[in-house]
Design an enzyme around this catalytic site. Structure first.
Site, PDB file in Angstrom:
ATOM      1  N   ASP A  34      38.651  31.827  24.397  1.00 17.81           N
ATOM      2  CA  ASP A  34      39.808  31.585  25.251  1.00 17.81           C
ATOM      3  C   ASP A  34      40.606  32.882  25.355  1.00 17.81           C
ATOM      4  O   ASP A  34      41.059  33.414  24.350  1.00 17.81           O
ATOM      5  CB  ASP A  34      40.663  30.478  24.609  1.00 17.81           C
ATOM      6  CG  ASP A  34      41.843  30.084  25.482  1.00 17.81           C
ATOM      7  OD1 ASP A  34      42.246  30.869  26.380  1.00 17.81           O
ATOM      8  OD2 ASP A  34      42.383  28.987  25.245  1.00 17.81           O
TER       9      ASP A  34
ATOM     10  N   ASP B 124      39.267  36.301  37.392  1.00 20.77           N
ATOM     11  CA  ASP B 124      38.884  35.338  38.421  1.00 20.77           C
ATOM     12  C   ASP B 124      39.018  33.942  37.811  1.00 20.77           C
ATOM     13  O   ASP B 124      38.393  32.989  38.256  1.00 20.77           O
ATOM     14  CB  ASP B 124      37.438  35.629  38.842  1.00 20.77           C
ATOM     15  CG  ASP B 124      37.005  34.863  40.085  1.00 20.77           C
ATOM     16  OD1 ASP B 124      37.863  34.508  40.912  1.00 20.77           O
ATOM     17  OD2 ASP B 124      35.781  34.623  40.229  1.00 20.77           O
TER      18      ASP B 124
ATOM     19  N   LYS C 190      43.252  36.523  40.241  1.00 18.52           N
ATOM     20  CA  LYS C 190      43.235  35.420  41.199  1.00 18.52           C
ATOM     21  C   LYS C 190      44.397  34.466  40.961  1.00 18.52           C
ATOM     22  O   LYS C 190      44.776  34.216  39.816  1.00 18.52           O
ATOM     23  CB  LYS C 190      41.926  34.640  41.054  1.00 18.52           C
ATOM     24  CG  LYS C 190      41.876  33.406  41.969  1.00 18.52           C
ATOM     25  CD  LYS C 190      40.483  32.926  42.167  1.00 18.52           C
ATOM     26  CE  LYS C 190      40.013  32.040  41.008  1.00 18.52           C
ATOM     27  NZ  LYS C 190      38.616  31.617  41.228  1.00 18.52           N
TER      28      LYS C 190
ATOM     29  N   ASP D  79      34.725  34.314  28.388  1.00 17.12           N
ATOM     30  CA  ASP D  79      34.809  33.004  29.054  1.00 17.12           C
ATOM     31  C   ASP D  79      34.788  31.888  28.018  1.00 17.12           C
ATOM     32  O   ASP D  79      34.241  32.037  26.928  1.00 17.12           O
ATOM     33  CB  ASP D  79      33.653  32.806  30.045  1.00 17.12           C
ATOM     34  CG  ASP D  79      34.026  31.808  31.163  1.00 17.12           C
ATOM     35  OD1 ASP D  79      34.224  32.242  32.314  1.00 17.12           O
ATOM     36  OD2 ASP D  79      34.138  30.594  30.875  1.00 17.12           O
TER      37      ASP D  79
ATOM     38  N   PRO E  22      29.674  32.748  35.707  1.00 18.82           N
ATOM     39  CA  PRO E  22      28.349  33.099  35.179  1.00 18.82           C
ATOM     40  C   PRO E  22      28.062  34.601  35.088  1.00 18.82           C
ATOM     41  O   PRO E  22      27.044  34.983  34.529  1.00 18.82           O
ATOM     42  CB  PRO E  22      27.398  32.440  36.188  1.00 18.82           C
ATOM     43  CG  PRO E  22      28.154  32.446  37.480  1.00 18.82           C
ATOM     44  CD  PRO E  22      29.589  32.220  37.098  1.00 18.82           C
ATOM     45  N   GLY E  23      28.947  35.460  35.635  1.00 16.83           N
ATOM     46  CA  GLY E  23      28.740  36.891  35.401  1.00 16.83           C
ATOM     47  C   GLY E  23      28.632  37.780  36.628  1.00 16.83           C
ATOM     48  O   GLY E  23      28.299  38.962  36.512  1.00 16.83           O
ATOM     49  N   ALA E  24      28.943  37.234  37.799  1.00 13.73           N
ATOM     50  CA  ALA E  24      28.784  38.034  39.026  1.00 13.73           C
ATOM     51  C   ALA E  24      29.782  39.198  39.111  1.00 13.73           C
ATOM     52  O   ALA E  24      29.410  40.316  39.483  1.00 13.73           O
ATOM     53  CB  ALA E  24      28.909  37.142  40.262  1.00 13.73           C
ATOM     54  N   TRP E  25      31.029  38.939  38.752  1.00 12.65           N
ATOM     55  CA  TRP E  25      32.004  40.048  38.771  1.00 12.65           C
ATOM     56  C   TRP E  25      31.598  41.111  37.753  1.00 12.65           C
ATOM     57  O   TRP E  25      31.741  42.299  38.012  1.00 12.65           O
ATOM     58  CB  TRP E  25      33.421  39.545  38.462  1.00 12.65           C
ATOM     59  CG  TRP E  25      34.127  38.967  39.648  1.00 12.65           C
ATOM     60  CD1 TRP E  25      33.572  38.315  40.706  1.00 12.65           C
ATOM     61  CD2 TRP E  25      35.547  39.005  39.900  1.00 12.65           C
ATOM     62  NE1 TRP E  25      34.555  37.940  41.590  1.00 12.65           N
ATOM     63  CE2 TRP E  25      35.772  38.337  41.122  1.00 12.65           C
ATOM     64  CE3 TRP E  25      36.640  39.516  39.196  1.00 12.65           C
ATOM     65  CZ2 TRP E  25      37.054  38.190  41.674  1.00 12.65           C
ATOM     66  CZ3 TRP E  25      37.921  39.362  39.726  1.00 12.65           C
ATOM     67  CH2 TRP E  25      38.111  38.709  40.963  1.00 12.65           C
TER      68      TRP E  25
END
Ligand code: SAM
Length: 190
Positions: A79, A104, A144, A62, A33-36
């Site tokens: 993608d 991530d 990740k 995303d 959702p955009g935290a990074w």
């Protein structure tokens, strides 16, 4: 006020490796959702909040929708492994280059550990491909992965392309998850 607790993992990684600097251009793969991206916007000053230091650039990608964020450009419903996305990134990035690539990303877990591991390895390899086409010499990558027998494939590609490759398990990452992060720095000039 982060959109997701995952922000704390990136904050820990960045405390240790000092990857996000004011003025940097960043690609955030699997940004929803955009935290990074929130962390990246703050650290590279892409919203221009501080007028005394260089202004950076953040672009997030995303498969899902990403809600707008000041200081970030988002490519929702895209993608990262598609060639068209890579072309679009190059068109939008200043000088068609990034200083930092963050990923991530995770595939939808099947519950079969070995299959999930293979999928995440494939995903990491496509992040390395992206790095090879858009990363600035000297640039960094955070990616990740889920630990398992094929992680060495990713490690090998990274070791070839970067001068330093480390792995890290942030404290904010659940102990019972096999999630780890590659931190690769000092991308070599081709
Ligand atoms: N870092 C994000 C944050 O802090 O808000 C959380 C990312 S979430 C753990 C993983 C994301 O990767 C999901 O939103 C998923 O849709 C995305 N993803 C998975 N495969 C992708 C692909 N091929 N291209 C783009 N995004 C992808």
């Amino acid at each position: 006020h982060y959109r997701c607790r995952s922000a704390f993992k990136l904050l820990e990684i960045d405390e240790k490796f000092k990857i996000l600097k004011p003025g940097c251009s960043v690609i955030d793969c699997g940004a929803s959702p955009g935290a990074w991206s929130q962390v990246a916007v703050q650290r590279v000053n892409s919203a221009g909040t501080n007028t005394e230091i260089p202004i950076g650039f953040v672009i997030g990608v995303d498969l899902l929708r990403i809600a707008p964020l000041d200081g970030a450009h988002f490519l929702s419903f895209c993608d990262i492994t598609a060639r068209a996305t890579q072309t679009q990134l190059q068109e939008l990035l200043p000088a068609a280059r990034a200083d930092v690539i963050l990923s991530d990303m995770a595939p939808n877990a099947s519950g079969f550990r070995e299959l999930d591991h293979e999928r995440v390895v494939t995903m990491c390899l496509s992040v390395v491909d992206l790095a090879e086409s858009v990363l600035q010499p000297g640039g960094s990558l955070v990616c990740k992965y889920w630990d398992g027998g094929q992680a060495h494939q990713v490690q090998g590609r990274l070791a070839h392309a970067f001068r330093e490759v480390r792995t890290m398990k942030p404290k904010a990452s659940r102990k019972e998850s096999s999630e780890l992060f590659f931190i690769a720095r000092f991308f070599k000039k081709k």
